[in-house]
Each structure stands twice: as structure tokens, then as C-alpha cells.
Design an enzyme around this catalytic site. Structure first.
Site, PDB file in Angstrom:
ATOM      1  N   ARG A  39     -19.691  44.849 -15.845  1.00 55.51           N
ATOM      2  CA  ARG A  39     -19.816  43.729 -16.783  1.00 55.51           C
ATOM      3  C   ARG A  39     -20.782  42.651 -16.278  1.00 55.51           C
ATOM      4  O   ARG A  39     -21.479  42.020 -17.067  1.00 55.51           O
ATOM      5  CB  ARG A  39     -18.405  43.143 -17.020  1.00 55.51           C
ATOM      6  N   ILE A  65     -20.583  36.275 -24.439  1.00 50.76           N
ATOM      7  CA  ILE A  65     -20.052  37.629 -24.237  1.00 50.76           C
ATOM      8  C   ILE A  65     -18.545  37.433 -24.380  1.00 50.76           C
ATOM      9  O   ILE A  65     -17.963  36.535 -23.760  1.00 50.76           O
ATOM     10  CB  ILE A  65     -20.462  38.193 -22.853  1.00 50.76           C
ATOM     11  N   SER A  66     -17.902  38.209 -25.235  1.00 47.69           N
ATOM     12  CA  SER A  66     -16.476  37.995 -25.512  1.00 47.69           C
ATOM     13  C   SER A  66     -15.636  38.177 -24.251  1.00 47.69           C
ATOM     14  O   SER A  66     -16.005  38.907 -23.332  1.00 47.69           O
ATOM     15  CB  SER A  66     -15.987  38.965 -26.590  1.00 47.69           C
ATOM     16  N   GLN A  67     -14.459  37.542 -24.258  1.00 52.07           N
ATOM     17  CA  GLN A  67     -13.467  37.677 -23.187  1.00 52.07           C
ATOM     18  C   GLN A  67     -13.152  39.176 -22.994  1.00 52.07           C
ATOM     19  O   GLN A  67     -13.018  39.895 -23.990  1.00 52.07           O
ATOM     20  CB  GLN A  67     -12.218  36.920 -23.665  1.00 52.07           C
TER      21      GLN A  67
END
Ligand code: SAH
Length: 225
Positions: A39, A65-67
Site C-alpha cells: 500500500r 486513498i480510502s481507509q
């Protein structure tokens, strides 16, 4: 100080154990893909440690960037199969695109902001994915040339599901998307059966706005305003 690869690997495994397994992520395909995809490569080098935190991280141009948990939850409810054709709206950093590509199938991803689409495309190319196709444009219109899609995932929110996306969903197909007001939404799973759309509410959530013809206006005004 730059974190070492070992350090980042440790943080990634801890992210899965503490943020996904302790919540309700039970799909082994999803957790194993999360253990593998780095990530930190999808954020600015200065933000590598934050990439594994239990929160969204800025990727520039006012986007995030999403959780990790939210990416995992969407992947789990979407239940991507090896031969699925998947449409993703909102490529962003490309992290979720990589997760979907690892789960299988052919991924078609649309991003509105050209700079983000290019950056994501470059990282994904470095990883050598052959099953990802990215284009810049208004994702609320879908990607007609490749329709119908078995699965559709929208990673930005709108007041309701864009009609072109529902039209491009295959019979028996599934779509996941945050729907609601500008600042708070519900994550919905929409399924098409015998031409009819059923709806299931998964949880509350907060996403950046989906901006386009069948989403919010440029200044985030609703359709009636
Ligand atoms: N899944 C991404 C989330 C990115 S945030 C990630 O984890 O990195 C949502 C993205 O949707 C933003 O990059 C935003 O630019 C994009 N977006 C908003 N409206 C869009 C539209 N109409 N078409 C395509 N992308 C859109």
C-alpha cells in the site's frame, strides 16, 4: 528517516491483523491480497508510514486513498471472481485497482483527474498487471464499449446511483457505492435481478464527491440546486 522494507512489511501485516481481522473482514482472498499489495507504494514517499494507518491519506488534488478497512469491506461485499469483468469509478491512487486485479478478472477503471490516472497507471505498470485498463473521464457515464460488467465499484459518493452504471451492470451483477448527502453517506450494495435493482445497506461512510454528469456538479451542487 526512511522506513525500511521490513518495517513496512511489519506494518502491513499488523494492518491486516488489527484493522481487518478484528473487524468483520472474513474473506481469506481479501485478507491474503491485503497482506501482499504494498500500500505504501500508492502514496507520496513522505507518507509511507501513514499509508498503513487506520484512516484515509491524502493523495493530492483534494483526493484521498480510502481507509484500508473501507477498501477491504468494498472488496469483500463485491465478491470478485476470477473471470469477472469489473468497472471501477475513481481510480485515485490505484491501490483499490491493484486489490481488485489481484482478486482476479479484468479491471476497467475510470478517473476524472488526469494527473491521478497517469500516476496510478505508472505504479500499476511497474507491478506488471496485465488485467488493468485505466482511462481519464467522467465515470458516471460508465464505459459502454466494455459493458456489461459483472461487478461495479464506485469509490466516490453521490446522491443516488448513476443510471448509466445501473444500465451497464450485467443481469445478476453487483454494484457497491456510497450514496447520500455531500458529507455523510450509506454504503449500498445494488444487485440486478430480472432487470430490477435491489438495495442493501452495509454501513455508514464518508467519501469524496463523485463529480460528473450523473453525480454532483463541478462545485459539488446537487441536481436541484
Ligand atoms: N479507490 C481510490 C479512492 C480514490 S478517492 C483509492 O483508494 O485511492 C475517489 C476518486 O474518485 C478521486 O480520485 C476522484 O478524483 C475520483 N472521481 C470523482 N468523480 C469522478 C468521476 N465522475 N469519474 C471518475 N472518477 C471520479
Amino acid at each position: 528517516m526512511n522506513p525500511s522494507e521490513e518495517n513496512l512489511e511489519y506494518l502491513r501485516q499488523r494492518m491486516v491483523d488489527e484493522q481487518l481481522l478484528r473487524r468483520d473482514i472474513r474473506d481469506k482472498n481479501v485478507t491474503s491480497v491485503f497482506r501482499k499489495v504494498p500500500r505504501h507504494r500508492f502514496v507520496d514517499p513522505a507518507m509511507r508510514l501513514e499509508a498503513y494507518g487506520d484512516f484515509p491519506v491524502s493523495i493530492g488534488k483534494g483526493q484521498t486513498i480510502s481507509q484500508p478497512y473501507m477498501v477491504a469491506l468494498m472488496a469483500q461485499v463485491l465478491d470478485v471472481k476470477k473471470n469477472d469483468k469489473v468497472l471501477e469509478i475513481g481510480t485515485g491512487s490505484g491501490y483499490e485497482t491493484a486489490i481488485l486485479a489481484e482478486l482476479g478478472g479484468e479491471i476497467f477503471s475510470i478517473e476524472r483527474i488526469e494527473g491521478l490516472a497517469k500516476k496510478a497507471g505508472k505504479v500499476l505498470e511497474e507491478f506488471g498487471y496485465k488485467n488493468i485498463h485505466i482511462k481519464t473521464g467522467d465515470g458516471t457515464l460508465g464505459w459502454q464499449e466494455h459493458a456489461p460488467f459483472d461487478k461495479i465499484i464506485v469509490t466516490a459518493s453521490s446522491q443516488d446511483a448513476p443510471q448509466p452504471l445501473l444500465d451497464q451492470l450485467r443481469e445478476g451483477g453487483k454494484m457497491v457505492m456510497p450514496v447520500g448527502s455531500r458529507f455523510t453517506q450509506r454504503l449500498l450494495v445494488l444487485e440486478k435481478e430480472k432487470g430490477r435493482i435491489s438495495e442493501r445497506d452495509v454501513c455508514g461512510c464518508v467519501f469524496v464527491p463523485l463529480i460528473g454528469e450523473f453525480g454532483w456538479g463541478e462545485n459539488c451542487a446537487g441536481k436541484d440546486s
